[in-house]
Enzyme design. Structure first.
Site, PDB file in Angstrom:
ATOM      1  N   ARG A  89       0.814  -1.216   0.000  1.00 21.94           N
ATOM      2  CA  ARG A  89       0.000   0.000   0.000  1.00 21.94           C
ATOM      3  C   ARG A  89       0.849   1.269   0.000  1.00 21.94           C
ATOM      4  O   ARG A  89       0.345   2.358  -0.169  1.00 21.94           O
ATOM      5  CB  ARG A  89      -0.986  -0.007   1.169  1.00 21.94           C
TER       6      ARG A  89
ATOM      7  N   HIS B  26       7.652  -9.501  -6.741  1.00 24.39           N
ATOM      8  CA  HIS B  26       6.466  -9.020  -7.449  1.00 24.39           C
ATOM      9  C   HIS B  26       6.316  -7.532  -7.157  1.00 24.39           C
ATOM     10  O   HIS B  26       6.180  -7.133  -6.010  1.00 24.39           O
ATOM     11  CB  HIS B  26       5.226  -9.789  -7.001  1.00 24.39           C
TER      12      HIS B  26
ATOM     13  N   TYR C 137       1.327  -3.171  -7.137  1.00 25.51           N
ATOM     14  CA  TYR C 137       0.171  -3.023  -8.030  1.00 25.51           C
ATOM     15  C   TYR C 137      -0.178  -1.559  -8.279  1.00 25.51           C
ATOM     16  O   TYR C 137      -0.967  -1.246  -9.162  1.00 25.51           O
ATOM     17  CB  TYR C 137      -1.050  -3.724  -7.421  1.00 25.51           C
TER      18      TYR C 137
ATOM     19  N   HIS D  88       3.233  -5.995 -13.541  1.00 25.08           N
ATOM     20  CA  HIS D  88       2.128  -5.930 -14.492  1.00 25.08           C
ATOM     21  C   HIS D  88       2.367  -4.705 -15.361  1.00 25.08           C
ATOM     22  O   HIS D  88       2.645  -3.631 -14.822  1.00 25.08           O
ATOM     23  CB  HIS D  88       0.794  -5.786 -13.761  1.00 25.08           C
TER      24      HIS D  88
ATOM     25  N   GLU E  58       4.893  -9.334 -16.795  1.00 29.61           N
ATOM     26  CA  GLU E  58       3.882 -10.383 -16.580  1.00 29.61           C
ATOM     27  C   GLU E  58       2.649 -10.084 -17.419  1.00 29.61           C
ATOM     28  O   GLU E  58       2.130  -8.965 -17.398  1.00 29.61           O
ATOM     29  CB  GLU E  58       3.491 -10.448 -15.092  1.00 29.61           C
TER      30      GLU E  58
ATOM     31  N   ASP F   5       1.536 -15.819 -16.484  1.00 30.47           N
ATOM     32  CA  ASP F   5       0.608 -16.238 -15.447  1.00 30.47           C
ATOM     33  C   ASP F   5      -0.455 -17.097 -16.120  1.00 30.47           C
ATOM     34  O   ASP F   5      -1.135 -16.640 -17.036  1.00 30.47           O
ATOM     35  CB  ASP F   5      -0.012 -14.998 -14.776  1.00 30.47           C
TER      36      ASP F   5
ATOM     37  N   HIS G  69      -4.043 -15.640 -15.807  1.00 28.55           N
ATOM     38  CA  HIS G  69      -4.259 -14.425 -16.598  1.00 28.55           C
ATOM     39  C   HIS G  69      -4.392 -14.757 -18.081  1.00 28.55           C
ATOM     40  O   HIS G  69      -5.232 -14.182 -18.780  1.00 28.55           O
ATOM     41  CB  HIS G  69      -3.107 -13.433 -16.402  1.00 28.55           C
TER      42      HIS G  69
ATOM     43  N   HIS H 239       3.710 -18.088 -13.400  1.00 28.33           N
ATOM     44  CA  HIS H 239       2.866 -18.058 -12.217  1.00 28.33           C
ATOM     45  C   HIS H 239       1.840 -19.153 -12.438  1.00 28.33           C
ATOM     46  O   HIS H 239       1.069 -19.082 -13.393  1.00 28.33           O
ATOM     47  CB  HIS H 239       2.165 -16.706 -12.067  1.00 28.33           C
TER      48      HIS H 239
ATOM     49  N   ASP I 193      -9.499 -11.518 -13.268  1.00 24.64           N
ATOM     50  CA  ASP I 193      -8.312 -12.011 -12.575  1.00 24.64           C
ATOM     51  C   ASP I 193      -8.721 -12.644 -11.239  1.00 24.64           C
ATOM     52  O   ASP I 193      -8.790 -11.959 -10.230  1.00 24.64           O
ATOM     53  CB  ASP I 193      -7.381 -10.799 -12.369  1.00 24.64           C
TER      54      ASP I 193
ATOM     55  N   HIS J 128      -7.727 -16.068  -9.084  1.00 19.58           N
ATOM     56  CA  HIS J 128      -6.945 -17.295  -8.964  1.00 19.58           C
ATOM     57  C   HIS J 128      -7.713 -18.360  -8.173  1.00 19.58           C
ATOM     58  O   HIS J 128      -8.470 -18.026  -7.274  1.00 19.58           O
ATOM     59  CB  HIS J 128      -5.620 -17.015  -8.254  1.00 19.58           C
TER      60      HIS J 128
ATOM     61  N   GLU K  65       0.443 -18.642  -6.923  1.00 19.03           N
ATOM     62  CA  GLU K  65      -0.230 -17.485  -6.307  1.00 19.03           C
ATOM     63  C   GLU K  65      -1.674 -17.882  -6.026  1.00 19.03           C
ATOM     64  O   GLU K  65      -2.611 -17.132  -6.282  1.00 19.03           O
ATOM     65  CB  GLU K  65      -0.202 -16.286  -7.256  1.00 19.03           C
TER      66      GLU K  65
HETATM   67 ZN   LIG Z   1      -3.561 -12.405 -10.944  1.00 18.59          ZN
HETATM   68 ZN   LIG Z   2       0.689 -13.530 -11.406  1.00 23.89          ZN
END
Ligand SMILES: [Zn+2]
Ligand SMILES: [Zn+2]
Length: 287
Positions: free
Chosen positions: A36, A66, A69, A106, A152, A186, A189, A221, A234, A236, A266
């Protein structure tokens, strides 16, 4: 394949090493800071040593960080783009300091407010070009770094770009020093963006080979999917219980073109799920 998972760094980065050993993994992925936060304090010598020392006693690797985001290098807003690149560079510094091989991220979003422009070719390509430009700037500012920047593929939610293999190629084509970059696929994805691993496994890899090139692929991934093929959602799922199914993961485990690569789970559920999932994958590889 070298199997691992995205493990927690709660309580300090060094805890990632313990978690990886706990789930009997060969490797791991982690965040390098609180997700964050935009920018974290630079790592201290103590933090770096606390991570590297226990790691040296293991055979874990190659490792992947990773990226945050929050970073969107595809933004058409110049101030936001600049801020994203600063944060990206800072994460890259952490990655290199820790001796982690790959900084996975990403690609970003084009953020066009009009819904019908979501899949506009020009709008998407402009975002891909902004991403390539900021990656080039970052590479220029980090001469001699060993860690690679790893693109990714995205699931295609919202205005995400970097979904299809052609879009990844579009970025790669514009990178000046191609030795500094890689690609991570991934599985969820790509499924969500329409690649049918279940029924078309080899052909999808043939396409990847033709469009991107296996030489760029540095890892996977491994995730099953809660959402449908082509849904662009998205979500998982644990391996074998999602829409992709167990047989598909056997295909991943036995594909010759992937055998030398690391793969990171993930999937939901944390270490309690990852340990048995890794064990099942190892079995599938041998069957
Ligand atoms: Zn994802
Ligand atoms: Zn991923």
């Amino acid at each position: 394949m070298k199997l691992g998972a995205h493990v927690s760094v709660a309580g300090g980065l060094h805890n990632a090493v313990s978690w990886a050993l706990e789930i009997e993994a060969d490797t791991f992925q982690m965040f390098s800071k609180n997700q964050r936060q935009w920018i974290a304090k630079p790592l201290t010598e103590e933090e770096i040593t606390a991570f590297r020392k226990p790691l040296e006693k293991t055979k874990l690797g190659p490792l992947m960080i990773h990226g945050s985001y929050l970073i969107n290098m595809g933004s058409p807003d110049e101030t936001k783009g600049k801020r994203a690149q600063t944060a990206f560079l800072e994460e890259y510094n952490r990655c290199e300091d820790l001796g982690v091989e790959y900084l996975n991220f990403h690609p970003g979003s084009h953020t066009h407010p009009k819904k019908d422009m979501r899949d506009d070719k020009v709008v998407r390509e402009e975002a891909l070009e902004r991403i390539a430009t900021l990656m080039n700037k970052t590479i220029d500012e980090t001469k001699g770094y060993k860690s690679k920047l790893v693109i990714e593929n995205a699931a295609g939610q919202g205005t995400n770009v970097g979904i299809k293999f052609e879009e990844i190629r579009h970025i790669i084509d514009r990178i000046d020093d191609k030795k500094r970059i890689g690609v991570c696929i991934d599985t969820q994805h790509s499924w969500a963006s329409g690649y049918d691993w279940r029924n078309n496994f080899s052909n999808v890899w043939d396409d990847f080979e033709d469009i991107v090139g296996m030489e760029y692929l540095v890892g996977l991934h491994l995730n099953d999917s809660k959402s449908d093929l082509g849904s662009r959602v998205d979500r998982h799922e644990n391996l074998g219980v999602g829409k992709m199914g167990k047989r598909t993961f056997k295909s991943f485990m036995t594909e010759d073109r992937l055998k030398h690569l690391p793969a990171y789970l993930e999937t939901p559920g944390g270490p309690e799920m990852w340990k048995p999932e890794i064990a099942v994958l190892r079995k599938l590889a041998e069957e």
